[in-house]
Design a protein around this motif. Structure first.
Motif, PDB file in Angstrom:
ATOM      1  N   ILE A 134       0.833  -1.205   0.000  1.00  0.00           N
ATOM      2  CA  ILE A 134       0.000   0.000   0.000  1.00  0.00           C
ATOM      3  C   ILE A 134       0.872   1.263   0.000  1.00  0.00           C
ATOM      4  O   ILE A 134       0.615   2.207  -0.748  1.00  0.00           O
ATOM      5  CB  ILE A 134      -0.990  -0.018   1.189  1.00  0.00           C
ATOM      6  N   LEU A 135       1.934   1.262   0.798  1.00  0.00           N
ATOM      7  CA  LEU A 135       2.830   2.434   0.816  1.00  0.00           C
ATOM      8  C   LEU A 135       3.458   2.661  -0.559  1.00  0.00           C
ATOM      9  O   LEU A 135       3.648   3.803  -0.996  1.00  0.00           O
ATOM     10  CB  LEU A 135       3.911   2.256   1.889  1.00  0.00           C
ATOM     11  N   ALA A 136       3.747   1.566  -1.265  1.00  0.00           N
ATOM     12  CA  ALA A 136       4.356   1.687  -2.591  1.00  0.00           C
ATOM     13  C   ALA A 136       3.412   2.350  -3.591  1.00  0.00           C
ATOM     14  O   ALA A 136       3.839   3.006  -4.535  1.00  0.00           O
ATOM     15  CB  ALA A 136       4.781   0.306  -3.102  1.00  0.00           C
ATOM     16  N   GLU A 137       2.090   2.171  -3.371  1.00  0.00           N
ATOM     17  CA  GLU A 137       1.109   2.761  -4.291  1.00  0.00           C
ATOM     18  C   GLU A 137       0.808   4.215  -3.962  1.00  0.00           C
ATOM     19  O   GLU A 137       0.196   4.921  -4.756  1.00  0.00           O
ATOM     20  CB  GLU A 137      -0.212   1.972  -4.219  1.00  0.00           C
ATOM     21  N   MET A 138       1.173   4.666  -2.754  1.00  0.00           N
ATOM     22  CA  MET A 138       0.852   6.043  -2.363  1.00  0.00           C
ATOM     23  C   MET A 138       1.801   7.025  -3.016  1.00  0.00           C
ATOM     24  O   MET A 138       2.936   6.674  -3.334  1.00  0.00           O
ATOM     25  CB  MET A 138       0.960   6.193  -0.838  1.00  0.00           C
ATOM     26  N   LYS A 139       1.323   8.267  -3.176  1.00  0.00           N
ATOM     27  CA  LYS A 139       2.237   9.321  -3.628  1.00  0.00           C
ATOM     28  C   LYS A 139       3.367   9.398  -2.615  1.00  0.00           C
ATOM     29  O   LYS A 139       3.167   9.183  -1.421  1.00  0.00           O
ATOM     30  CB  LYS A 139       1.501  10.659  -3.687  1.00  0.00           C
TER      31      LYS A 139
END
Lengths: 463, 463
Positions: free
Chosen positions: A121-126
């Protein structure tokens, strides 16, 4: 809309039927129809329905809803279900929903996810959002940084009040969702907290005054690593609604509200209670049967082993027992009563620890206090059970044996129960979790031993 | 002052010694010296010291302090001690101290006093203050009226913003102690709530605008009689920090803050936990020994009677027991394990009731859910204990008897434990208080009966 809602949810449908209709609508891909059903419910029923949807239905419903609506519902359902949902959908779908939540809630949820789900999820966040979330999840749940609110207004001390007002007006749309009560004043560059401006002070002053002249200087702040107990004490000592939170370099990182601390305490108490009763992980009846049974069983398995160990004392004295069978009636009574008396003392210690009325190191203070109670109550219970035994079997010696065992074991249980939570806290163990089983096992073994060894000693008087 | 404080409390004094010094100072009438000792402590230690003063010392200390200081300390100490103190001093001294507390806290304390103490204190208050307090204590603790904050700012809709600002400035001294976030707009005359004005809106608008043109009309409000559960749900549904509270005629009577609800919930959870462990009234170890022992004993007495009743089942089967003495080892195990399994189900029901995830009427839903868990865990525990019995005594029939009794009793305990809190709630009884003893007694009796009647049935196989 209200009219439509009334048509769609006639009073004669019960929650099970509504759940079925929502299931069917979602299965056919009619998400907005399903949402109309949900919207038509009273808030209390809505919560129940959202929490009882099947995993698949909940997943498809959340994916089909606009992100903002999904975030609203995500906020409402129990956290454990919110976490399940976030793990059951694609990371980028999860990010769309999470983006609609307040920053602190978003970080709380991400922080509770297992590492792999968290990483994807962190990888998908700006990248800036991900950095913010990473900073927040570094904090423990029960410290200021883990409870604080991060949507605050901060301005440099060099501005005038007029410039601050303009700044607020320019950002009115963003700020509208914030819980603004104070404006925090920071040193430009370092971000260090240097003052606090009350919103109402802006009203009573002329726009040309400088922030620096009006702000409360050197405001009280708490460190992000302050613990829940200290923060509770802090809000007991101060009548503040909120307090700024700073890092080790005194940079402003968030705002902690009184309610956040109370909320964390409520969770903590709920946890004490649940753990003391053998529910170690959050359980909702809407969860799969296997998971619920398995989790409860893992706690029960430990207990049954401890029970067998304690009962082995009885096996050791089988010969005595065979000769005075009446003793078998008193074994469960002594075991249960010691448990009751000891648990009372555990509860008082847990309460006093939570309220900060006793320090974990004060074992001897608690011991002294509990020995008094243990002597009095042991004497009373012992006398009562001795009378019952004597009257029932017409043997005063049986009464004496049963009475002494009850007295001594009650004293032991109360003294152990009172001090165990403090000792566990000193050892950095969770007192709510282990006090019960340890207490029961020790007092059972001692109780059985006391009763049966005394009976063996005076066997000739009892037969 | 800080220097003096450091001199007066050298690091080598422990809390007991400091308590002695305070005792001595107060006994000699040197109240301000005693207060210097208290002031020199860290907040956490201060709370401990204040809570452990003897009744007499605490009384004399509070009487000697300025009312404002006494009110501060009164706010800090546990409620039960604050109430004791108020009853131990003259009503007019109590009123002087109470006058320094926020109105809602003052009413909470007065409301908790026994009727006679309440009456004498109310008689000493100024009539308008007494009337205010009387209105507030009419509300239940767990409804909006009992939790709300009553120091709010309300203005008539007919004013202009400029007039409102002037009004705020004129009353700045009073308002300074309030937690002002919104200004409430009421109909002049009736006092009905008609709008809400955000403090920040005053900033962004011209003074000649009317309150009516800027206020949020028909604002969301809650009734003073709303229950804690509904209010918790309300704050879960809305991201408000506070909400106005109105009476049945829609007149504004107070403001309820999110933190007030969380606080009440924390108290409720703490109460669940304490009661489930047999601490029915608040107990602090600083209380007199006789009181502490007596209160705990009254709970233990009920339990020992129930225990004797349950154990009488064993007495009834003495003949069977005398022939198969190994059964005596399994009686406490079955009793204890049913208690554990049943209490887990009680805890899940308490939690789901608190969170609003189940309605008290949904007994059959819970029963269905718990029967699944009871069957699985009963089977596992039964199998384990059967194996232990068989291996120990080398008799498969003994294993069968013990195993079946464990299975059936676990199923019963889990089903009963899950539904009991709902049934108690339906009957308007306190589930936290009675679930434990009722559950234990029923499952003990059934467990003993199952084991011993099965053993009697197959007695020839067991000998």
């Amino acid at each position: 809309m209200k009219q439509a809602a009334m048509e769609i949810a006639p009073a004669n449908l019960d929650l099970t039927e509504i759940l079925d209709r929502i299931d069917a609508s979602v299965a056919e891909g009619h998400i907005s129809e399903a949402d109309q059903w949900i919207e038509s419910l009273e808030p209390a029923d809505r919560l129940i329905v959202l929490s009882r949807l099947s995993r698949l239905t909940r997943r498809n419903l959340f994916l089909g809803l606009p992100a903002e609506k999904a975030a609203d519902y995500l906020h409402d359902i129990p956290e454990v279900q919110a976490l399940n949902l976030l793990q059951g959908i694609e990371p980028n779908d999860a990010v769309h929903i999470l983006d609609e939540l307040p920053k602190d809630e978003r970080a709380d949820l991400v922080g509770e996810l297992p590492q792999s789900a968290q990483d994807s999820i962190l990888a998908e966040m700006k990248s800036d959002v991900a950095a913010e979330v990473r900073d927040l999840i570094e904090y423990e749940d029960e410290e200021a940084g883990g409870m604080m609110y991060v949507e605050f207004v901060a301005v440099p001390a060099s501005l005038t009040l007029g410039e601050v007002t303009r700044k607020l007006q320019d950002n009115a749309a963003d700020i509208a969702g914030y819980d603004v009560q104070y404006i925090y004043v920071v040193e430009s560059g370092s971000g260090k907290l240097v003052g606090v401006l009350r919103l109402r002070d802006l009203l009573f002053s002329t726009p040309s005054q400088s922030v620096r002249s009006l702000m409360i200087v050197a405001p009280i702040a708490v460190k992000a690593t302050q613990t829940l107990k200290n923060l509770h004490q802090f809000f007991a000592d101060h009548s503040f609604v909120g307090v700024p939170v700073v890092d080790d370099e005194d940079r402003l990182v968030g705002v902690l509200r009184r309610g956040d601390v109370e909320n964390a305490l409520a969770e903590k108490y709920a946890n004490h209670y649940m753990k003391s009763q053998g529910i170690v992980d959050e359980e909702l009846r809407a969860m799969p049967l296997g998971l619920r049974a398995g989790r409860r069983l893992s706690w029960l398995s430990i207990n049954i082993v401890l029970n067998i160990v304690a009962a082995s004392v009885i096996a050791f004295y089988q010969d005595t027992l065979a000769q005075v069978i009446a003793l078998a009636v008193f074994l469960p009574i002594i075991s249960d009563m010691s448990g009751c008396g000891g648990n009372q003392a555990v509860a008082v210690s847990m309460r006093e620890l939570s309220l900060g009325l006793v320090k974990p190191s004060e074992v001897s203070y608690v011991l002294k206090k509990e020995i008094g109670v243990g002597l009095i109550n042991g004497f009373c219970l012992g006398l009562l059970i001795a009378a019952v035994a004597w009257l029932w079997q017409g043997n005063a010696w049986l009464g004496l044996v049963v009475g002494i065992a009850m007295m001594a074991n009650t004293l032991l249980a109360v003294a152990l129960g009172g001090t165990l939570p403090l000792v566990m806290r000193l050892l950095k163990l969770d007192p709510a979790l282990a006090s019960g089983p340890i207490l029961t096992t020790v007092t059972d073994m001692c109780g059985f031993f006391l009763l049966l060894s005394l009976a063996s000693l005076w066997l000739d008087k009892l037969i």
